[in-house]
Motif scaffolding. Structure first.
Motif, short mmCIF file in Angstrom:
data_model
loop_
_atom_site.label_atom_id
_atom_site.label_comp_id
_atom_site.label_asym_id
_atom_site.label_seq_id
_atom_site.Cartn_x
_atom_site.Cartn_y
_atom_site.Cartn_z
N ALA A 40 0.85 -1.19 0.00
CA ALA A 40 0.00 0.00 0.00
C ALA A 40 0.89 1.24 0.00
N PRO A 41 0.37 2.37 -0.45
CA PRO A 41 1.17 3.61 -0.47
C PRO A 41 1.73 3.95 0.90
N GLY A 42 3.02 4.20 0.96
CA GLY A 42 3.65 4.57 2.22
C GLY A 42 3.90 3.44 3.18
N LYS A 43 3.61 2.22 2.75
CA LYS A 43 3.81 1.06 3.63
C LYS A 43 4.77 0.07 3.00
N GLU A 44 5.28 -0.81 3.84
CA GLU A 44 6.16 -1.85 3.34
C GLU A 44 5.36 -2.97 2.68
N ARG A 45 6.04 -3.71 1.82
CA ARG A 45 5.40 -4.87 1.21
C ARG A 45 5.05 -5.88 2.29
N GLU A 46 3.88 -6.51 2.15
CA GLU A 46 3.48 -7.50 3.13
C GLU A 46 2.97 -8.77 2.45
N PHE A 47 3.14 -9.85 3.16
CA PHE A 47 2.69 -11.15 2.68
C PHE A 47 1.18 -11.23 2.73
N VAL A 48 0.58 -11.85 1.71
CA VAL A 48 -0.87 -12.03 1.67
C VAL A 48 -1.23 -13.52 1.76
N ALA A 49 -0.71 -14.32 0.83
CA ALA A 49 -1.04 -15.73 0.79
C ALA A 49 0.00 -16.47 -0.03
N ALA A 50 0.15 -17.77 0.23
CA ALA A 50 1.08 -18.57 -0.54
C ALA A 50 0.59 -20.01 -0.61
N ILE A 51 1.09 -20.73 -1.62
CA ILE A 51 0.65 -22.10 -1.86
C ILE A 51 1.84 -22.93 -2.32
N SER A 52 1.90 -24.17 -1.90
CA SER A 52 3.01 -25.03 -2.27
C SER A 52 2.86 -25.52 -3.71
N ARG A 53 3.90 -26.17 -4.20
CA ARG A 53 3.93 -26.66 -5.58
C ARG A 53 2.74 -27.57 -5.88
N ILE A 54 2.44 -28.49 -4.98
CA ILE A 54 1.38 -29.44 -5.25
C ILE A 54 0.02 -28.95 -4.76
N GLY A 55 -0.04 -27.74 -4.26
CA GLY A 55 -1.31 -27.10 -3.97
C GLY A 55 -2.01 -27.55 -2.71
N ILE A 56 -1.38 -28.41 -1.92
CA ILE A 56 -2.04 -28.88 -0.71
C ILE A 56 -1.82 -27.89 0.43
N GLY A 57 -0.60 -27.38 0.53
CA GLY A 57 -0.31 -26.46 1.61
C GLY A 57 -0.60 -25.03 1.22
N THR A 58 -1.35 -24.33 2.08
CA THR A 58 -1.62 -22.90 1.86
C THR A 58 -1.43 -22.16 3.17
N THR A 59 -1.07 -20.90 3.07
CA THR A 59 -0.91 -20.05 4.25
C THR A 59 -1.43 -18.67 3.92
N TYR A 60 -2.08 -18.04 4.90
CA TYR A 60 -2.66 -16.72 4.70
C TYR A 60 -2.24 -15.76 5.81
N ALA A 61 -2.16 -14.51 5.46
CA ALA A 61 -1.99 -13.49 6.49
C ALA A 61 -3.28 -13.42 7.30
N ASP A 62 -3.17 -13.11 8.58
CA ASP A 62 -4.35 -13.04 9.43
C ASP A 62 -5.38 -12.04 8.91
N SER A 63 -4.91 -10.98 8.29
CA SER A 63 -5.80 -9.92 7.83
C SER A 63 -6.71 -10.34 6.69
N VAL A 64 -6.36 -11.43 6.00
CA VAL A 64 -7.16 -11.86 4.85
C VAL A 64 -7.78 -13.24 5.05
N LYS A 65 -7.42 -13.89 6.14
CA LYS A 65 -7.91 -15.24 6.38
C LYS A 65 -9.44 -15.25 6.43
#
Length: 129
Positions: A40-65
């Motif tokens: 966001a403007p004036g803010k640092e880059r932040e993690f949102v979500a990620a997924i592993s190669r085979i798509g089973i593992g996912t992780t989300y930032a608390d703000s978007v969960k």
């Protein structure tokens, strides 16, 4: 070399939805963990979500969960981010990122930007109140 191109951003009212896509080209078939980050403007880059190669593992930032869902289609070399119930604080440039196999695990979901080797140019998401 791998190229990542995001699409699907835009202007939406609070409570609305958007679906971001990230098309990978080049040696995309070898990509491991893929993720979405935002800045966001004036803010640092932040993690949102990620997924592993085979798509089973996912992780989300608390703000978007509970509101965002990450998915990937390896056959199409495409990463997605379904964003529901959007809030004004979700306004940011959203970046797609991917890990190469080198020095990474195929099953791990990486959440730190420093772990990612490839980045897209970003797509703007603006949520009005």
């Amino acid at each position: 070399q791998v190229q990542l191109v995001e699409s699907g951003g835009g202007l939406v009212q609070a409570g609305g939805s958007l679906r971001l896509s990230c098309a990978a080209s080049g040696r995309a078939g070898s990509l491991y963990s893929m993720g979405w980050f935002r800045q966001a403007p004036g803010k640092e880059r932040e993690f949102v979500a990620a997924i592993s190669r085979i798509g089973i593992g996912t992780t989300y930032a608390d703000s978007v969960k509970g509101r965002f869902t990450i998915a990937r289609d390896n056959a199409k070399d495409t990463l997605y981010l379904q964003m529901n119930n959007l809030k004004p604080e979700d306004t940011a440039v959203y970046y797609c990122a991917a890990c190469s196999p080198a020095n990474h695990s195929i099953v791990v979901v990486y959440t730190r930007g420093e772990e990612y080797d490839y980045w897209g140019q970003g797509t703007q998401v603006t949520v009005s109140s």
